[in-house]
Design an enzyme around this catalytic site. Sequence first.
Site, PDB file in Angstrom:
ATOM      1  N   ASP A   1      40.389  40.269  45.361  1.00 47.28           N
ATOM      2  CA  ASP A   1      39.673  39.104  45.866  1.00 47.28           C
ATOM      3  C   ASP A   1      40.193  38.671  47.230  1.00 47.28           C
ATOM      4  OD1 ASP A   1      37.591  38.364  44.115  1.00 47.28           O
ATOM      5  OD2 ASP A   1      39.099  37.907  42.605  1.00 47.28           O
TER       6      ASP A   1
ATOM      7  N   CYS B   1      48.702  42.407  41.623  1.00 45.90           N
ATOM      8  CA  CYS B   1      47.984  42.940  40.467  1.00 45.90           C
ATOM      9  C   CYS B   1      46.593  43.442  40.835  1.00 45.90           C
ATOM     10  CB  CYS B   1      47.911  41.918  39.340  1.00 45.90           C
ATOM     11  SG  CYS B   1      47.049  40.416  39.797  1.00 45.90           S
TER      12      CYS B   1
ATOM     13  N   HIS C   1      30.813  46.378  33.445  1.00 42.33           N
ATOM     14  CA  HIS C   1      31.339  46.777  32.139  1.00 42.33           C
ATOM     15  C   HIS C   1      31.594  48.282  32.068  1.00 42.33           C
ATOM     16  CE1 HIS C   1      31.922  45.668  27.908  1.00 42.33           C
ATOM     17  NE2 HIS C   1      31.647  46.946  27.717  1.00 42.33           N
TER      18      HIS C   1
ATOM     19  N   GLU D   1      44.849  34.685  45.787  1.00 40.56           N
ATOM     20  CA  GLU D   1      43.713  35.562  46.083  1.00 40.56           C
ATOM     21  C   GLU D   1      42.653  34.880  46.940  1.00 40.56           C
ATOM     22  OE1 GLU D   1      41.990  36.952  42.397  1.00 40.56           O
ATOM     23  OE2 GLU D   1      42.112  35.000  41.447  1.00 40.56           O
TER      24      GLU D   1
HETATM   25  C1  PEP Z   1      42.242  40.615  42.062  1.00 45.79           C
HETATM   26  O1  PEP Z   1      41.372  39.855  42.488  1.00 45.79           O
HETATM   27  O2  PEP Z   1      42.929  41.347  42.780  1.00 45.79           O
HETATM   28  C2  PEP Z   1      42.514  40.697  40.602  1.00 45.79           C
HETATM   29  C3  PEP Z   1      43.528  41.384  40.154  1.00 45.79           C
HETATM   30  O3  PEP Z   1      41.681  40.065  39.744  1.00 45.79           O
HETATM   31  P1  PEP Z   1      40.181  40.559  39.410  1.00 45.79           P
HETATM   32  O4  PEP Z   1      40.037  41.970  39.917  1.00 45.79           O
HETATM   33  O5  PEP Z   1      40.031  40.451  37.945  1.00 45.79           O
HETATM   34  O6  PEP Z   1      39.363  39.572  40.169  1.00 45.79           O
HETATM   35 MG    MG Z   2      40.618  38.265  41.326  1.00 47.90          MG
END
Ligand code: PEP
Ligand code: MG
Length: 595
Positions: free
Chosen positions: A457, A504, A190, A433
């Site tokens: 991930d 992303c 957080h 991912e």
């Molecule tokens: C990722 O896994 O790259 C992603 C964008 O999602 P998070 O970081 O929320 O797992």
């Molecule tokens: Mg992710």
Amino acid sequence: MEIYLQGLGVSPGIAIAPALLFFHDRYDVPSYAITDFDAEQMRLDTAIHETRKDLETIHDRVVTDLGERHAEIFQAHLMILDDVGLREELTEHLTKHQRNVEYTLDMLAKRYVQTMESINDPRFRERTADLLDVVDRVLRHLLDAERPNLARLGQESIIVAHDLTPSDTASIDTNKAIGLVIEAGSVTSHSAILARALEIPAVIGVADAPSSISAGSLVIVDGASGRIILNPTRETCKRYSKAQQRLEERRAKLLRITKGKPARTMDNVEVMLCANIELPLEIEHSRNVNAQGIGLYRTEYLFIDRDSLPEEEEQYEAYSDVARAMTPHPVVLRTMDIGGDKFVEHLQILKEANPQLGWRAVRFCLARPDIFKPHLRAMLRASAHGAIEIMFPMISGIEELREVKAVVAEVTQELDDAGIAHNRNIKIGSMIEIPSAVMLADLLAQESDFFSIGTNDLIQYLLAVDRVNEKIAHLYEPAHPAVIRMIHQTAQAARAHNIPCSICGEMAGDALYTELLLGLGITALSMAPVAIPLIRAEISHIHLEEARTLARRVLKMSVAEEIKAELKERHLARAKKYDYLLDSDQDALLTEKSM
Ligand code: PEP
Ligand code: MG
């Protein structure tokens, strides 16, 4: 003596200021007999009154700065403060045992905690923390041991703490708390997420931070490299403040020259640049940097740090607000990705031996239709107010994609039957991912409207490196040739089936990789809003044809260091030629001869 500490940089930027050590447990509770019972009651009333004022002030500030949802925790604290049962019990003990009020309160709180812990129900863990938080505030008023108030700091400070509770982090005065050094935590904890959202330079996972840093000593926080410098020499301070000044100038300049312009390569190919958001205040940040949409809304942040699930209506309002604010741009709602390291205590997801391989994301959602269906209903209803798209995290194969799409179809039918407005042709995307999804990208592309690669991930699962374990952080390597090949394979599958493929994960906001990603066939990038001006500038100095040639060359390379060296050289040359340097180049900035 100048001392270097290393942690994980989670929010870029440089901050230089004295350390403010933030502890919760720095007072002794005395025990003594009382004779004047009324006077003791009055002391308690005054302390409760003062605590209520504090909580109301913080509550109002958080509502203004971060939104209603993040202020809920303070409502819960006010309710604890007003708990009649607790008050009666306190009075009863005071009358019976005739000991001072702080001793009685402390003793009762400890007894509550013991009982709650013996029940061993995860739902009580959060309540216990809340109760202790409130009792701590009251005790501090009684003992005149004022809690360091992060909402009212006298001077600019670097906050050094073992960890910050959500209530502490949310109440931070961002004008004065200019940097964070946290001993615990992970990139997705957080405090890390909030630091990025509030744009405060932050380093987490700094071993022994509170014990090795003295209060008031000068500290430099480098939120990009994760470096902390204690007692810097005058020379080091000078270098870092110059670097800081230049960074700020460059950020302002980049924002000025890129604002309002699409991200377009030198050979005139447009790249879609979107923002990742977790908190409502980031919508404003996204608009300020002209994001062309929200490429990843991590909706799980609506579910964590609270005592109960958000109702469908609350979710609907939150999603509709973002959709309206971003119109006409698209908003990609990622269905909740809880589990892993994002636990929601009240959902009773018990700690698992391997949480990253456990009951997470769509696995959780498919097992809990009572939560998943209202979640999707809220998204679909909000799609009547803007260009909403839905994206599923942790898709591992075709069956899973079909299963989640079947639930979407079911909810769509229910909305149709009830005559409730929604977009009947809503776009459905798969997050890529998990390595199995890359291997099946050609099949997934046939049944998805778009792909978004979650490199955070993907790297974790591909290289078998837990993304939140600081002991193996050096093995977490975005430039690993296997990662590059997987991105390429995914982009190719998307292209063959004519669907867009974005990234992303954090790689999207790191300018070191921009040219390579475009060359590999990525058509859109989504990142923390703060990174957008830099990446937009980088794109405007890239030639897509050259990027493709670079990608072909890199795909033949076998070692991450070789890949990074090539990317770094090209990007530094470009940044210098066109006079911009990026956060990840702070090292280069600091060693520049001109300084
Ligand atoms: C990722 O896994 O790259 C992603 C964008 O999602 P998070 O970081 O929320 O797992
Ligand atoms: Mg992710």
